[in-house]
Design a protein around this motif. Structure first.
Motif, PDB file in Angstrom:
ATOM      1  N   UNK A 146      35.428  44.030  40.017  1.00 36.44           N
ATOM      2  CA  UNK A 146      34.827  42.686  39.986  1.00 36.44           C
ATOM      3  C   UNK A 146      34.675  42.146  38.568  1.00 36.44           C
ATOM      4  N   UNK A 147      35.517  42.637  37.651  1.00 35.94           N
ATOM      5  CA  UNK A 147      35.546  42.131  36.276  1.00 35.94           C
ATOM      6  C   UNK A 147      36.713  41.142  36.193  1.00 35.94           C
ATOM      7  N   UNK A 148      36.509  39.997  36.829  1.00 34.32           N
ATOM      8  CA  UNK A 148      37.618  39.082  37.088  1.00 34.32           C
ATOM      9  C   UNK A 148      38.204  38.463  35.821  1.00 34.32           C
ATOM     10  N   UNK A 149      37.358  38.130  34.855  1.00 36.85           N
ATOM     11  CA  UNK A 149      37.872  37.512  33.626  1.00 36.85           C
ATOM     12  C   UNK A 149      38.821  38.464  32.889  1.00 36.85           C
ATOM     13  N   UNK A 150      38.419  39.746  32.810  1.00 36.41           N
ATOM     14  CA  UNK A 150      39.279  40.733  32.145  1.00 36.41           C
ATOM     15  C   UNK A 150      40.550  40.967  32.952  1.00 36.41           C
ATOM     16  N   UNK A 151      40.398  41.000  34.276  1.00 40.19           N
ATOM     17  CA  UNK A 151      41.565  41.165  35.127  1.00 40.19           C
ATOM     18  C   UNK A 151      42.540  40.019  34.967  1.00 40.19           C
ATOM     19  N   UNK A 152      42.010  38.806  34.930  1.00 39.40           N
ATOM     20  CA  UNK A 152      42.847  37.613  34.777  1.00 39.40           C
ATOM     21  C   UNK A 152      43.599  37.648  33.451  1.00 39.40           C
ATOM     22  N   UNK A 153      42.899  37.967  32.374  1.00 40.31           N
ATOM     23  CA  UNK A 153      43.528  38.002  31.049  1.00 40.31           C
ATOM     24  C   UNK A 153      44.650  39.032  30.997  1.00 40.31           C
ATOM     25  N   UNK A 154      44.417  40.186  31.608  1.00 38.12           N
ATOM     26  CA  UNK A 154      45.423  41.245  31.566  1.00 38.12           C
ATOM     27  C   UNK A 154      46.662  40.872  32.388  1.00 38.12           C
ATOM     28  N   UNK A 155      46.455  40.267  33.556  1.00 39.56           N
ATOM     29  CA  UNK A 155      47.601  39.883  34.395  1.00 39.56           C
ATOM     30  C   UNK A 155      48.356  38.711  33.761  1.00 39.56           C
ATOM     31  N   UNK A 156      47.654  37.837  33.066  1.00 45.58           N
ATOM     32  CA  UNK A 156      48.349  36.769  32.333  1.00 45.58           C
ATOM     33  C   UNK A 156      49.244  37.359  31.244  1.00 45.58           C
ATOM     34  N   UNK A 157      48.760  38.423  30.595  1.00 47.17           N
ATOM     35  CA  UNK A 157      49.601  39.130  29.613  1.00 47.17           C
ATOM     36  C   UNK A 157      50.816  39.746  30.304  1.00 47.17           C
ATOM     37  N   UNK A 158      50.584  40.320  31.496  1.00 47.78           N
ATOM     38  CA  UNK A 158      51.683  40.930  32.254  1.00 47.78           C
ATOM     39  C   UNK A 158      52.728  39.891  32.605  1.00 47.78           C
ATOM     40  N   UNK A 159      52.287  38.720  33.030  1.00 47.50           N
ATOM     41  CA  UNK A 159      53.224  37.653  33.390  1.00 47.50           C
ATOM     42  C   UNK A 159      54.033  37.213  32.173  1.00 47.50           C
ATOM     43  N   UNK A 160      53.374  37.061  31.038  1.00 46.35           N
ATOM     44  CA  UNK A 160      54.077  36.662  29.809  1.00 46.35           C
ATOM     45  C   UNK A 160      55.131  37.705  29.439  1.00 46.35           C
ATOM     46  N   UNK A 176      39.957  43.880  38.577  1.00 45.76           N
ATOM     47  CA  UNK A 176      39.607  43.061  39.740  1.00 45.76           C
ATOM     48  C   UNK A 176      38.828  43.881  40.763  1.00 45.76           C
ATOM     49  N   UNK A 177      39.272  45.116  40.999  1.00 48.79           N
ATOM     50  CA  UNK A 177      38.562  46.004  41.930  1.00 48.79           C
ATOM     51  C   UNK A 177      37.129  46.256  41.475  1.00 48.79           C
ATOM     52  N   UNK A 207      42.553  34.666  41.214  1.00 49.43           N
ATOM     53  CA  UNK A 207      42.002  33.307  41.319  1.00 49.43           C
ATOM     54  C   UNK A 207      41.237  33.137  42.638  1.00 49.43           C
ATOM     55  N   UNK A 208      41.741  33.742  43.705  1.00 42.25           N
ATOM     56  CA  UNK A 208      41.060  33.658  45.006  1.00 42.25           C
ATOM     57  C   UNK A 208      39.671  34.295  44.925  1.00 42.25           C
ATOM     58  N   UNK A 209      39.607  35.493  44.317  1.00 50.85           N
ATOM     59  CA  UNK A 209      38.314  36.176  44.191  1.00 50.85           C
ATOM     60  C   UNK A 209      37.358  35.403  43.291  1.00 50.85           C
ATOM     61  N   UNK A 210      37.915  34.646  42.338  1.00 50.43           N
ATOM     62  CA  UNK A 210      37.087  33.841  41.440  1.00 50.43           C
ATOM     63  C   UNK A 210      36.675  32.517  42.080  1.00 50.43           C
ATOM     64  N   UNK A 211      37.216  32.238  43.252  1.00 46.21           N
ATOM     65  CA  UNK A 211      36.881  30.997  43.957  1.00 46.21           C
ATOM     66  C   UNK A 211      37.686  29.802  43.505  1.00 46.21           C
ATOM     67  N   UNK A 212      38.733  30.059  42.729  1.00 50.57           N
ATOM     68  CA  UNK A 212      39.588  28.977  42.233  1.00 50.57           C
ATOM     69  C   UNK A 212      40.788  28.863  43.188  1.00 50.57           C
TER      70      UNK A 212
END
Length: 219
Positions: free
Chosen positions: A149-163, A146-147, A185-190
């Motif tokens: 700005x690779x938001x898709x990769x960041x999102x996928x990794x944190x979703x794995x962390x949550x699981x 995320x830092x 999600x905020x940084x992605x505008x969602x």
């Protein structure tokens, strides 16, 4: 010798508190201890005290020296093949690089730590400490992406962390994963999903009584 051994044990029993209580004095002690330990030819203890020296540098905001001593510890642990000691050192190195603004190097160090954890989990698939560290690292890597700005990769990794956190039922890790998801999600505008995730983080924090949450803790 016995006096030194006693002093080393006392220091190792609570190094963080001792270092933070008086950093210059702790540095002097660690430097003297390393001379003694090197003469003993005890590589494991030498690696450990190089980590302590790195800690003292980190708490003094001398990140370049902290990285220097962490690499010394890494070299020693690799030479004596102690992967169980390596992964937290790489995690500290990642946080050190992060504070230096070297985000790509930080991501690389986090990834090294995660790779070691996952190798260890092959032989110890139910080890709770390893499982929780695995989740924490995935969160850290997601934040690092995320830092950058690779938001898709960041999102996928944190979703794995949550699981992973949901499987181990560690509420602090579940809360931090939802919090990280909300930020991404905020940084992605969602914004709807950001609000949903952040609200879930707050709900879990209130239920668990965790007022602080967790972040990328150095030590």
């Amino acid at each position: 010798k016995s006096d030194w051994d006693t002093r080393l044990k006392i220091f190792s029993s609570n190094p963080k508190a001792i270092i933070q209580a008086d950093i210059p004095r702790a540095m002097d002690f660690i430097d003297s201890a390393l001379v003694y330990i090197i003469n003993l030819k005890n590589d494991t203890l030498q690696a450990k005290f190089n980590v302590y020296r790195a800690d003292a540098c980190f708490y003094s905001d001398d990140y370049a020296k902290a990285a220097h001593y962490l690499f010394k510890a890494i070299d020693l642990y690799q030479a004596i093949q102690l992967p169980g000691e390596l992964y937290p050192v790489y995690n500290k190195l990642a946080i050190t690089y992060q504070d230096m603004g070297l985000l790509e190097k930080s991501l690389e160090a986090y990834s090294q730590s995660l790779n070691i954890i996952q190798l260890l989990l092959r032989d110890n698939p139910f080890d709770q400490v390893l499982l929780n560290y695995n989740t924490r690292l995935k969160n850290n890597i997601g934040t690092a992406y995320t830092d950058l700005k690779m938001y898709d990769k960041g999102l996928a990794m944190v979703q794995e962390a949550l699981a992973s956190a949901l499987k181990t039922k560690d509420t602090s890790l579940i809360e931090s994963s939802w919090n990280n998801l909300g930020n991404i999600y905020k940084y992605m505008g969602n914004y709807p999903q950001s609000i949903e995730a952040l609200n879930e983080s707050i709900r879990i924090k209130e239920l668990s009584g965790n007022k602080r949450g967790i972040g990328n803790s150095y030590g």
